[in-house]
Design a protein around this motif. Sequence first.
Motif, short mmCIF file in Angstrom:
data_model
loop_
_atom_site.label_atom_id
_atom_site.label_comp_id
_atom_site.label_asym_id
_atom_site.label_seq_id
_atom_site.Cartn_x
_atom_site.Cartn_y
_atom_site.Cartn_z
N ILE A 10 0.86 -1.19 0.00
CA ILE A 10 0.00 0.00 0.00
C ILE A 10 0.90 1.25 0.00
CG2 ILE A 10 -1.80 1.24 1.24
CD1 ILE A 10 -2.70 -1.50 0.21
N LYS A 11 0.51 2.25 -0.77
CA LYS A 11 1.33 3.46 -0.84
C LYS A 11 1.28 4.23 0.48
CE LYS A 11 1.32 4.40 -5.81
NZ LYS A 11 0.99 5.39 -6.86
N THR A 12 2.44 4.74 0.88
CA THR A 12 2.53 5.62 2.04
C THR A 12 1.73 6.89 1.76
OG1 THR A 12 4.75 4.79 2.49
CG2 THR A 12 4.14 6.88 3.53
N PRO A 13 0.98 7.42 2.74
CA PRO A 13 0.23 8.66 2.50
C PRO A 13 1.13 9.77 1.97
CG PRO A 13 -0.44 7.69 4.57
CD PRO A 13 0.74 6.89 4.10
N ALA A 20 2.98 14.25 10.30
CA ALA A 20 2.14 14.61 9.16
C ALA A 20 1.15 13.50 8.83
CB ALA A 20 3.01 14.93 7.95
N ALA A 21 1.58 12.25 8.98
CA ALA A 21 0.73 11.11 8.65
C ALA A 21 -0.54 11.08 9.50
CB ALA A 21 1.50 9.81 8.82
N LEU A 22 -0.49 11.70 10.67
CA LEU A 22 -1.67 11.71 11.55
C LEU A 22 -2.83 12.49 10.94
CD1 LEU A 22 0.16 12.16 14.97
CD2 LEU A 22 -1.21 10.19 14.27
N ASP A 23 -2.55 13.28 9.90
CA ASP A 23 -3.62 14.01 9.21
C ASP A 23 -4.18 13.22 8.03
OD1 ASP A 23 -3.52 16.28 10.88
OD2 ASP A 23 -1.81 17.08 9.77
N THR A 24 -3.78 11.97 7.91
CA THR A 24 -4.29 11.11 6.83
C THR A 24 -5.81 10.96 6.98
OG1 THR A 24 -2.21 9.87 6.76
CG2 THR A 24 -4.15 8.83 5.78
N PRO A 25 -6.57 11.19 5.92
CA PRO A 25 -8.04 11.12 6.04
C PRO A 25 -8.52 9.69 6.25
CG PRO A 25 -7.39 11.43 3.75
CD PRO A 25 -6.14 11.60 4.57
N GLN A 26 -9.70 9.57 6.86
CA GLN A 26 -10.28 8.26 7.13
C GLN A 26 -10.51 7.48 5.85
OE1 GLN A 26 -10.71 6.67 10.02
NE2 GLN A 26 -11.45 4.90 8.86
N SER A 27 -10.74 8.17 4.74
CA SER A 27 -10.97 7.49 3.47
C SER A 27 -9.79 6.61 3.08
CB SER A 27 -11.23 8.52 2.36
OG SER A 27 -10.13 9.40 2.22
N TYR A 28 -8.58 7.00 3.47
CA TYR A 28 -7.39 6.18 3.20
C TYR A 28 -7.53 4.82 3.87
CZ TYR A 28 -2.48 4.65 3.69
OH TYR A 28 -1.30 3.92 3.67
N PHE A 29 -7.93 4.83 5.15
CA PHE A 29 -8.08 3.58 5.90
C PHE A 29 -9.27 2.77 5.40
CE2 PHE A 29 -5.86 6.44 8.86
CZ PHE A 29 -4.71 5.70 9.05
N ASP A 30 -10.34 3.45 5.02
CA ASP A 30 -11.50 2.74 4.47
C ASP A 30 -11.10 1.95 3.24
OD1 ASP A 30 -13.04 3.87 6.47
OD2 ASP A 30 -13.83 5.48 5.18
N ASP A 31 -10.33 2.59 2.36
CA ASP A 31 -9.88 1.92 1.14
C ASP A 31 -8.91 0.78 1.44
OD1 ASP A 31 -11.39 3.69 -0.33
OD2 ASP A 31 -9.71 5.00 -0.86
N VAL A 32 -8.00 1.01 2.38
CA VAL A 32 -7.01 -0.01 2.73
C VAL A 32 -7.68 -1.22 3.36
CG1 VAL A 32 -5.05 -0.54 4.24
CG2 VAL A 32 -5.07 1.60 2.94
N ILE A 33 -8.60 -0.98 4.27
CA ILE A 33 -9.30 -2.09 4.93
C ILE A 33 -10.11 -2.89 3.93
CG2 ILE A 33 -11.12 -2.65 6.59
CD1 ILE A 33 -10.01 -0.29 8.30
#
Length: 396
Positions: free
Chosen positions: A43-46, A279-292
Motif C-alpha cells: 500500500i502506498k505511504t500517504p 504529518a501522517a496523523l492528518d491522513t483522512p479516514q478514506s485512506y483507511f477505508d480503502d485499505v481495509i
Amino acid sequence: MPTISNKGRDMPSSPIRKLVPYAEQAIEKGRKIYYLNIGQPDIKTPEIALEAVKNNDIEILSYSRSEGSETYRKKLAQYYSKHAIYVTYKDIVVTTGASEALLFLFSSIMDPEDEVIISEPFYANYIAFSKASGVNIIPAVCNIDDNFALPSIETFEKLITPKTKAILICNPGNPTGCLYTEDDIKKLAAIAIKHDLFLVADEVYREFVYDGHKHFSILQAERIDQHAVVIDSVSKRYSMCGARIGCLVSKNKTVMQTVLKFAQARLSPPTYAQIASEAALDTPQSYFDDVIKEYVERRNTLITELQKIDKLKVAVPQGAFYCIVELPVKNTDDFAQWLLEHFEVDNETIMVAPAEGFYSTPGIGVNQIRIAYVLDKESLIKAVHILKEALKVYKD
C-alpha cells in the motif's frame, strides 16, 4: 580467540529473514518470487507524510527530545482520543520503532529471570527481546483448531508464579490475525489487577479489523491505568515500515520515567521520521477505508484459494494481514528452503515464513507457515497455485 556472550549465542535468527540468501540465489537464477513471508505492505505511504519530509526547511538536523518531539506527541494524544483512548502527550515516549519500545519496556519492568506470559504463537522478535533482556517467556498456547482464540483465564492463572511480571498480547495478532474481544481484554485486565502484573498490548494493527468487529484497547479497560502499557508504531498503519517510529503509552508515571532513562541513553528518535509520522496523523479516514476494503478482499481471496488444497488447515484472521497455515509436511523450515532452491512453476516460486519461530514451545508449529497477504489478489492466487503444485511433488 575471544568468545561471544551466552546472550549473543542464544539470540535466535529471524524466522522471517533467515531464508533471504536462498531467495537471492533464486533471483540470480532468473526466478520471480512472490514474497508471502514478511509484513511489508504494498500500500502506498500517504503522500502527506512524504511531502512533509520533502518540503521541510530544516537547516540543522539536530537532536529531538529523548521522549520525542512535543508537537508529535500532542498530535498522537489527539489521535488516541479519536479511538476512545484518553491520554496526554506526557503519557507517550516516542521510540525507534515498536521494537525499541518493547526493549525499553522489558528492561524497565523486568529483571533477568523474571517471567512474561505471552499468548502463543506470537511475533517472533518477542523471543529476541526476551533474550536480550534475560527474561523468560511463559507461553499460553493457542490452537489453530479454535482459530487461535485467547486461552481460558484459568490457563493464564495457572502460569503465574512469583517471578511473573507481565502478560503480553498482540491485538490484532501477528502472526495469527486473531482479534481479542472487549470481554477478552477485560478478563486479562482483571487478572493483571488481581495479581499485580503489567498488561502489555502490542496494538500496531489497531486499524486493521474486519467483518464489523471493533478493536478494544487495554487502555479502555477500567482500573487498569497503573498496569497497562501499549506498544504502537506507524509502520503498518501508514505503510511506513522504513520510518522506524513507534511509541510506548502508559499512565503509569514510574514506568514512563524509567523508560525515559533508556530513551535518553540512545539520545533521541530520528527527526525526519518524526516529521513524516506527525504529518501522517492528518491522513483522512478514506485512506483507511480503502485499505481495509483491500485487505478484506485479499484475505477472502487467500483463504478461498487455500481451502481448495487437500489436507491443508488455515485459521481465518479477523484483523492484521497474516494467517497461520498448517501444511501436510513434517518440517516447513526444510519445505520453505526447498521452494526457493529447487521448485518453480513457469520460473516463479514463493517465499514463506516457517511458523516454528513464532513459538517458544519446542515441537509446536514445525508443520505451519505464516502468510502475509500484503500482495495484490492476482499475485495471491498465483502464489497459492505454486504452493498447491509444490505440495503435490514435495517429499519429506
